[in-house]
Design a protein around this motif. Structure first.
Motif, PDB file in Angstrom:
ATOM      1  N   SER A 188       0.828  -1.203   0.000  1.00  0.00           N
ATOM      2  CA  SER A 188       0.000   0.000   0.000  1.00  0.00           C
ATOM      3  C   SER A 188       0.861   1.251   0.000  1.00  0.00           C
ATOM      4  O   SER A 188       0.610   2.195  -0.742  1.00  0.00           O
ATOM      5  CB  SER A 188      -0.932  -0.007   1.218  1.00  0.00           C
ATOM      6  OG  SER A 188      -0.190  -0.114   2.420  1.00  0.00           O
ATOM      7  N   GLN A 189       1.940   1.262   0.844  1.00  0.00           N
ATOM      8  CA  GLN A 189       2.852   2.393   0.898  1.00  0.00           C
ATOM      9  C   GLN A 189       4.275   1.886   1.073  1.00  0.00           C
ATOM     10  O   GLN A 189       4.522   0.943   1.825  1.00  0.00           O
ATOM     11  CB  GLN A 189       2.502   3.336   2.056  1.00  0.00           C
ATOM     12  CG  GLN A 189       1.247   4.180   1.808  1.00  0.00           C
ATOM     13  CD  GLN A 189       1.024   5.189   2.916  1.00  0.00           C
ATOM     14  OE1 GLN A 189       1.202   4.900   4.082  1.00  0.00           O
ATOM     15  NE2 GLN A 189       0.621   6.393   2.540  1.00  0.00           N
ATOM     16  N   GLU A 190       5.205   2.530   0.368  1.00  0.00           N
ATOM     17  CA  GLU A 190       6.603   2.120   0.459  1.00  0.00           C
ATOM     18  C   GLU A 190       7.249   2.590   1.756  1.00  0.00           C
ATOM     19  O   GLU A 190       8.082   1.893   2.324  1.00  0.00           O
ATOM     20  CB  GLU A 190       7.388   2.695  -0.724  1.00  0.00           C
ATOM     21  CG  GLU A 190       6.914   2.223  -2.076  1.00  0.00           C
ATOM     22  CD  GLU A 190       7.600   2.970  -3.204  1.00  0.00           C
ATOM     23  OE1 GLU A 190       8.716   3.483  -2.974  1.00  0.00           O
ATOM     24  OE2 GLU A 190       7.022   3.063  -4.294  1.00  0.00           O
ATOM     25  N   ARG A 191       6.880   3.773   2.211  1.00  0.00           N
ATOM     26  CA  ARG A 191       7.539   4.364   3.366  1.00  0.00           C
ATOM     27  C   ARG A 191       7.340   3.482   4.600  1.00  0.00           C
ATOM     28  O   ARG A 191       6.251   3.015   4.878  1.00  0.00           O
ATOM     29  CB  ARG A 191       6.971   5.759   3.635  1.00  0.00           C
ATOM     30  CG  ARG A 191       7.709   6.538   4.689  1.00  0.00           C
ATOM     31  CD  ARG A 191       7.262   7.980   4.695  1.00  0.00           C
ATOM     32  NE  ARG A 191       5.810   8.088   4.735  1.00  0.00           N
ATOM     33  CZ  ARG A 191       5.175   9.243   4.594  1.00  0.00           C
ATOM     34  NH1 ARG A 191       5.858  10.349   4.378  1.00  0.00           N
ATOM     35  NH2 ARG A 191       3.851   9.273   4.652  1.00  0.00           N
ATOM     36  N   GLY A 192       8.373   3.246   5.338  1.00  0.00           N
ATOM     37  CA  GLY A 192       8.315   2.390   6.510  1.00  0.00           C
ATOM     38  C   GLY A 192       8.785   0.994   6.195  1.00  0.00           C
ATOM     39  O   GLY A 192       9.681   0.462   6.841  1.00  0.00           O
ATOM     40  N   LEU A 193       8.175   0.353   5.182  1.00  0.00           N
ATOM     41  CA  LEU A 193       8.584  -0.994   4.805  1.00  0.00           C
ATOM     42  C   LEU A 193       9.978  -0.990   4.192  1.00  0.00           C
ATOM     43  O   LEU A 193      10.707  -1.978   4.297  1.00  0.00           O
ATOM     44  CB  LEU A 193       7.574  -1.601   3.824  1.00  0.00           C
ATOM     45  CG  LEU A 193       6.202  -1.925   4.412  1.00  0.00           C
ATOM     46  CD1 LEU A 193       5.276  -2.457   3.335  1.00  0.00           C
ATOM     47  CD2 LEU A 193       6.321  -2.932   5.538  1.00  0.00           C
ATOM     48  N   ASN A 194      10.356   0.107   3.536  1.00  0.00           N
ATOM     49  CA  ASN A 194      11.717   0.205   3.006  1.00  0.00           C
ATOM     50  C   ASN A 194      12.757   0.110   4.115  1.00  0.00           C
ATOM     51  O   ASN A 194      13.837  -0.439   3.931  1.00  0.00           O
ATOM     52  CB  ASN A 194      11.894   1.533   2.250  1.00  0.00           C
ATOM     53  CG  ASN A 194      11.566   1.375   0.776  1.00  0.00           C
ATOM     54  OD1 ASN A 194      11.881   0.360   0.177  1.00  0.00           O
ATOM     55  ND2 ASN A 194      10.923   2.375   0.204  1.00  0.00           N
ATOM     56  N   VAL A 195      12.404   0.652   5.288  1.00  0.00           N
ATOM     57  CA  VAL A 195      13.314   0.582   6.426  1.00  0.00           C
ATOM     58  C   VAL A 195      13.469  -0.853   6.887  1.00  0.00           C
ATOM     59  O   VAL A 195      14.560  -1.308   7.234  1.00  0.00           O
ATOM     60  CB  VAL A 195      12.803   1.479   7.570  1.00  0.00           C
ATOM     61  CG1 VAL A 195      13.708   1.372   8.789  1.00  0.00           C
ATOM     62  CG2 VAL A 195      12.693   2.923   7.113  1.00  0.00           C
ATOM     63  N   LEU A 196      12.355  -1.597   6.896  1.00  0.00           N
ATOM     64  CA  LEU A 196      12.420  -3.001   7.310  1.00  0.00           C
ATOM     65  C   LEU A 196      13.283  -3.816   6.358  1.00  0.00           C
ATOM     66  O   LEU A 196      14.014  -4.717   6.783  1.00  0.00           O
ATOM     67  CB  LEU A 196      11.010  -3.599   7.364  1.00  0.00           C
ATOM     68  CG  LEU A 196      10.070  -3.037   8.439  1.00  0.00           C
ATOM     69  CD1 LEU A 196       8.701  -3.688   8.329  1.00  0.00           C
ATOM     70  CD2 LEU A 196      10.652  -3.273   9.830  1.00  0.00           C
ATOM     71  N   LEU A 197      13.185  -3.516   5.063  1.00  0.00           N
ATOM     72  CA  LEU A 197      13.976  -4.271   4.091  1.00  0.00           C
ATOM     73  C   LEU A 197      15.457  -3.941   4.204  1.00  0.00           C
ATOM     74  O   LEU A 197      16.303  -4.798   3.959  1.00  0.00           O
ATOM     75  CB  LEU A 197      13.502  -3.961   2.667  1.00  0.00           C
ATOM     76  CG  LEU A 197      12.251  -4.698   2.207  1.00  0.00           C
ATOM     77  CD1 LEU A 197      11.926  -4.284   0.789  1.00  0.00           C
ATOM     78  CD2 LEU A 197      12.449  -6.202   2.274  1.00  0.00           C
ATOM     79  N   GLY A 198      15.779  -2.712   4.529  1.00  0.00           N
ATOM     80  CA  GLY A 198      17.180  -2.294   4.576  1.00  0.00           C
ATOM     81  C   GLY A 198      17.641  -1.871   3.203  1.00  0.00           C
ATOM     82  O   GLY A 198      18.025  -2.688   2.383  1.00  0.00           O
ATOM     83  N   THR A 199      17.593  -0.574   2.942  1.00  0.00           N
ATOM     84  CA  THR A 199      17.995  -0.072   1.630  1.00  0.00           C
ATOM     85  C   THR A 199      19.476   0.261   1.561  1.00  0.00           C
ATOM     86  O   THR A 199      19.993   0.553   0.507  1.00  0.00           O
ATOM     87  CB  THR A 199      17.192   1.198   1.281  1.00  0.00           C
ATOM     88  OG1 THR A 199      17.369   2.146   2.348  1.00  0.00           O
ATOM     89  CG2 THR A 199      15.719   0.872   1.156  1.00  0.00           C
ATOM     90  N   GLY A 200      20.158   0.192   2.695  1.00  0.00           N
ATOM     91  CA  GLY A 200      21.584   0.497   2.702  1.00  0.00           C
ATOM     92  C   GLY A 200      22.401  -0.767   2.570  1.00  0.00           C
ATOM     93  O   GLY A 200      22.068  -1.702   1.858  1.00  0.00           O
ATOM     94  N   ASP A 201      23.535  -0.824   3.262  1.00  0.00           N
ATOM     95  CA  ASP A 201      24.402  -1.987   3.217  1.00  0.00           C
ATOM     96  C   ASP A 201      23.648  -3.186   3.774  1.00  0.00           C
ATOM     97  O   ASP A 201      22.986  -3.122   4.807  1.00  0.00           O
ATOM     98  CB  ASP A 201      25.674  -1.748   4.036  1.00  0.00           C
ATOM     99  CG  ASP A 201      26.519  -0.630   3.427  1.00  0.00           C
ATOM    100  OD1 ASP A 201      26.336  -0.370   2.219  1.00  0.00           O
ATOM    101  OD2 ASP A 201      27.332  -0.032   4.164  1.00  0.00           O
ATOM    102  N   GLY A 202      23.749  -4.269   3.095  1.00  0.00           N
ATOM    103  CA  GLY A 202      23.084  -5.489   3.527  1.00  0.00           C
ATOM    104  C   GLY A 202      21.726  -5.697   2.909  1.00  0.00           C
ATOM    105  O   GLY A 202      21.150  -6.779   2.998  1.00  0.00           O
ATOM    106  N   GLY A 203      21.136  -4.682   2.311  1.00  0.00           N
ATOM    107  CA  GLY A 203      19.844  -4.832   1.663  1.00  0.00           C
ATOM    108  C   GLY A 203      19.989  -5.536   0.330  1.00  0.00           C
ATOM    109  O   GLY A 203      20.990  -5.400  -0.360  1.00  0.00           O
ATOM    110  N   ASP A 204      18.961  -6.329  -0.034  1.00  0.00           N
ATOM    111  CA  ASP A 204      18.995  -7.069  -1.294  1.00  0.00           C
ATOM    112  C   ASP A 204      18.482  -6.171  -2.409  1.00  0.00           C
ATOM    113  O   ASP A 204      17.330  -5.734  -2.388  1.00  0.00           O
ATOM    114  CB  ASP A 204      18.143  -8.331  -1.183  1.00  0.00           C
ATOM    115  CG  ASP A 204      18.465  -9.340  -2.269  1.00  0.00           C
ATOM    116  OD1 ASP A 204      18.671  -8.897  -3.418  1.00  0.00           O
ATOM    117  OD2 ASP A 204      18.541 -10.534  -1.969  1.00  0.00           O
ATOM    118  N   SER A 205      19.337  -5.894  -3.383  1.00  0.00           N
ATOM    119  CA  SER A 205      18.962  -4.994  -4.469  1.00  0.00           C
ATOM    120  C   SER A 205      17.990  -5.645  -5.437  1.00  0.00           C
ATOM    121  O   SER A 205      17.451  -4.971  -6.307  1.00  0.00           O
ATOM    122  CB  SER A 205      20.210  -4.537  -5.231  1.00  0.00           C
ATOM    123  OG  SER A 205      20.891  -5.660  -5.777  1.00  0.00           O
TER     124      SER A 205
END
Length: 614
Positions: A416-433
């Motif tokens: 529904s919304q990207e904001r918040g869930l992006n933090v859970l995924l980890g967009t920095g180091d360690g996140g799956d691109s």
């Protein structure tokens, strides 16, 4: 119409900070003013007493009681507090006051006045919102403050538009946060009186997001009647949930007049989100694929159905071979029934897509993904999860990424919304691109797609085709700065594509043809005659010349220079080189293909009708 000039980021940040912290600042200023007042009055009284005693070097002050007698600190505090309500200021009229007291006696009543006005605005919030709306000009009216309405209001305001919102439920949770973006009118948007309070007669756009399709259509109809005969156009955008009804209503949108008064356009947020999904899965600027395309689709809801329909319409114009079909494996508890209903509704879908239903729910726990990913046929090249439940969709997306380590493919998860869930995924180091979140509210409620309607969709299709032509010609972003995705494209280039799209209708009508929704996905497109191509190519060149001159470009016989805004092609049609003329002719020849990609077609009008139209 493009939005006004964007506010600067600094100004927006200051406005947001003031909205959040202004009461803290007012409190600090009141405390500081009170301290200054106490210091100033104490010094004033001390100086008055010294002057009365005839102290040398002290000028005589015209102090009035009680400042001509010794005062304790409680008395000083009492007189200081009276400055805030204009009670003790008269004691110092005509007297020589010190700097601290001078500042305090002017700042104190100003702060109290500000607090009083803010309090009255809270007390009479409805009346204030009505006055605020009545003084709005060239604004956007948004009717309905659900999740889509509030999201659209925030993004329209961020784009620089003034916003007035209409909500029937005064206790709706979105009413209070909506006031940060503009005026809120409480009332039924179908009521002409409420629409007048929202300033519809002075607005440039109205968006109806009230829920039911019939209600949205009624709101748009009432608004167009209110502005009948007005010179400036009010474009009413009515949201239609049913995609079949939306496709049918587009005929009215295309046939609506472009003069003064009101015109109605229809949009479907599921279709908008599906186009955003397709742009991520099959980006137009990607190089030709070395293998067959195979998309795994988890869940078959409104967005994924529109995604399949969009693939069916566009794939014939993007595939490498004329007989190549894109394979779509659909997983859903009722996949077979839903796919069968979809192919019955769109019989030509099978010409472009090989739909393979699997009656399983990938969002359920314990589902074995191995057999699905290792089944026969081309390997999966992309996966989309379109479950309505964010948590289940994200869990499924992560499972697909984990299970496919040996068969890498991108995974798009619709939430529904990207904001918040992006933090859970980890967009920095360690996140799956390989995993991408796609917010349906954020992508489906963009001001560009909602306010520009079919014109925006067509402009993006024109740019996508331009990218493919440039890639086939061997160009890259290093040789052509315009080879960017739509979101990364410069604003001036996006506006140029929009103007080109808007002018297609003029060129089509000039040769006695019309644009209409495509009822059938016929592979045969209308072919223009040589004379028609030449006439429309001249019109396209003249449109381009006018556009460039309006932007400050000038003619220069040397090479095109973007920095100096010079071009050797700002000349009459007869003086153009044949290669440039052929470019305009190809643009005109491709117009039926552009239109077909967005579900539209060109047909010839009867000669009598064509002559009347001309």
């Amino acid at each position: 119409m493009s939005p006004p000039v964007h506010q600067s980021n600094v100004r927006r940040r200051l406005a947001a900070a003031w909205q959040t912290y202004h009461w803290y600042l007012v409190g600090l200023l009141m405390g500081g003013t009170l301290a200054l007042a106490c210091i100033g009055i104490h010094r004033y009284c001390q100086a008055a007493l010294a002057a009365a005693a005839g102290a040398p070097g002290i000028p005589l002050l015209s102090a009035q009681p009680p400042c001509n007698v010794p005062l304790g600190w409680w008395d000083v505090l009492y007189l200081s507090l009276q400055l805030f309500i204009w009670q003790s200021g008269g004691l110092f009229v005509g007297a020589q006051v010190n700097g601290a007291l001078q500042v305090a006696r002017f700042v104190a009543p100003v702060l109290v006045g500000y607090a009083a006005i803010r309090g009255l605005l809270v007390l009479f919030a409805d009346e204030y919102q009505t006055v605020r709306a009545r003084f709005s000009r060239r604004h956007v009216v948004i009717c309905g403050l659900g999740g889509r309405g509030l999201t659209l209001a925030a993004r329209v305001r961020a784009a620089g538009w003034r916003v007035v919102m209409v909500e029937s439920d005064e206790h709706h949770a979105a009413v209070r946060p909506a006031r940060d973006y503009g005026a809120v009118i409480v009332g039924d948007a179908c009521d002409p009186h409420v629409l007048r309070k929202a300033g519809v007669r002075r607005a440039v756009h109205l968006v109806a997001l009230c829920g039911g399709d019939a209600v949205n259509a009624e709101v748009a109809g009432q608004a167009t009647r209110l502005v009948a005969g007005r010179r400036r156009v009010l474009t009413c955008h009515a949201h239609v949930t049913d995609p079949v009804l939306w496709e049918s209503l587009r005929m009215r949108e295309l046939a609506s007049p472009r003069g003064g008064g009101g015109r109605i356009q229809f949009f479907n947020t599921f279709d908008v989100a599906a186009r955003a999904l397709a742009a991520v899965v099959l980006p137009p600027f990607a190089p030709p694929a070395s293998e067959a395309r195979h998309v795994l689709l988890a869940g078959l809801g409104p967005v994924s159905e529109r995604f399949i329909v969009y693939l069916g319409r566009t794939w014939p114009f993007t595939r490498e071979r004329s007989d190549e079909r894109i394979r779509v494996t659909v997983t859903d508890p009722l996949a077979s029934d839903k796919v069968h209903a979809l192919t019955r509704r769109y019989p030509r879908l099978a010409d472009a897509c090989e739909l393979v239903p699997r009656d399983i729910d990938l969002t359920s726990s314990g589902v074995d993904l191995g057999p699905l990913l290792s089944a026969g046929g081309p390997r999966v090249t992309a996966a989309c999860v379109t479950s309505m439940d964010d948590a289940a969709a994200l869990t499924t997306g992560l499972a697909l990424v984990h299970r496919s380590r040996d068969n890498s493919f991108p995974v798009v998860v619709c939430v529904s919304q990207e904001r918040g869930l992006n933090v859970l995924l980890g967009t920095g180091d360690g996140g799956d691109s390989r995993i991408t979140l796609l917010g349906m509210l954020e992508r489906g409620c963009t001001p560009e797609l909602v306010l520009h309607g079919s014109n925006e969709i067509l402009a993006r299709a024109i740019h996508d085709e331009y990218l493919r032509d440039q890639l086939r010609a061997g160009h890259s972003i290093h040789t052509n700065p315009a080879m960017q995705s739509w979101d990364a494209l410069a604003g001036s280039l996006r506006d140029s594509n929009r103007r080109q799209a808007d002018h297609i209708r003029d060129k089509i009508e000039s040769i006695g043809c019309a644009i209409a929704p495509s009822a059938e996905w016929d592979a045969t497109l209308l072919r223009f005659t040589g004379a028609e191509v030449e006439q429309m190519a001249r019109m396209e060149h003249q449109r381009w010349v006018n556009e460039r001159k309006d932007e400050g470009w000038r003619h220069d016989p040397g090479p095109k220079n973007f920095e100096r805004k010079t071009s050797p092609y700002l000349v009459d049609w007869e003086l153009l080189p044949d290669t440039v003329k052929e470019f305009d002719r190809n643009t005109v020849r491709n117009m039926p293909a552009f239109l077909a990609r967005v579900g539209l077609c060109v047909h010839r009008l009867p000669r009598a009708h064509a002559e009347d139209t001309a």
